[in-house]
Design an enzyme around this catalytic site. Structure first.
Site, PDB file in Angstrom:
ATOM      1  CB  CYS A 113     -51.744  46.600  35.213  1.00 17.53           C
ATOM      2  SG  CYS A 113     -50.820  46.521  36.761  1.00 17.53           S
ATOM      3  CG  HIS A 114     -50.766  41.994  37.058  1.00 21.28           C
ATOM      4  ND1 HIS A 114     -50.534  43.176  37.731  1.00 21.28           N
ATOM      5  CD2 HIS A 114     -49.800  41.144  37.452  1.00 21.28           C
ATOM      6  CE1 HIS A 114     -49.476  43.032  38.513  1.00 21.28           C
ATOM      7  NE2 HIS A 114     -49.000  41.807  38.357  1.00 21.28           N
TER       8      HIS A 114
END
Length: 184
Positions: A113-114
């Site tokens: 994800c991030h």
């Protein structure tokens, strides 16, 4: 599921903002396979997770502070996402040191994800192919990486393996790829 007895994984997180399932599911998967997983944060103690970067999630325990971690004791670095988590980690000198140490010694890093923001910040995304949450695609490209929209991607370039996934929907494939990497 492969037998991961004797393998140690370091999950690096901030004390608030890690995406709940991006920490919980890989940790559970790896522990069920026999790996020892240590959660470390800037401060030992409570890690408050979020669900969807907004709602309060479960509280986890960081058994070590990032500054006290001897990263040489671990076989793989896990960097979960969560916007707040990733943004805090990318600015944390100890998280940066740990990520650089893993890459420099050829040990694998897995990020979802991030989470790859830490790799962007440390220069470790340069010349790597990876996936992430779509909103950081430009950051990856600007850092010299190649971005792909795939469920899970394994990149062996630059002397270390990087396993990445896009978001919580990819957690089963992500967790399996980590276990497979540790068993090889």
């Amino acid at each position: 599921m492969p037998d991961l007895a004797g393998k140690k994984v370091l999950a690096a997180v901030s004390n608030r903002g890690v995406e709940q399932d991006e920490l919980k599911k890989p940790v559970e998967h790896l522990r069920q396979a026999g790996a020892e997983v240590v959660i470390a944060a800037p401060e030992a103690g409570q890690v408050e997770s979020l669900v969807g970067d907004w709602d309060l999630g479960e509280v986890f325990e960081a058994s070590e502070a990032l500054a006290a971690v001897d990263e040489q004791d671990f076989d793989l670095l896990l960097i979960p996402g969560g916007t707040l988590n990733a943004d805090n980690l990318r600015l944390d000198a100890d998280a940066q040191r740990i990520a650089k140490s893993f890459a420099g010694s050829g040990r694998p890093i897995a990020s979802i994800c991030h989470g790859p923001w830490l790799l962007v910040e440390t220069g470790l995304a340069k010349d790597k192919t990876l996936t992430s949450y779509t909103s950081i695609k430009t950051d990856v490209v600007n850092a010299g990486g190649t971005w792909k929209d795939e469920q899970v991607f394994r990149c062996p370039a630059n002397g270390y393996v990087l396993i990445t996934s896009r978001n919580p929907d990819d957690l089963d494939a992500f967790s399996s790829a980590i276990a497979e990497e540790l068993s090889s």
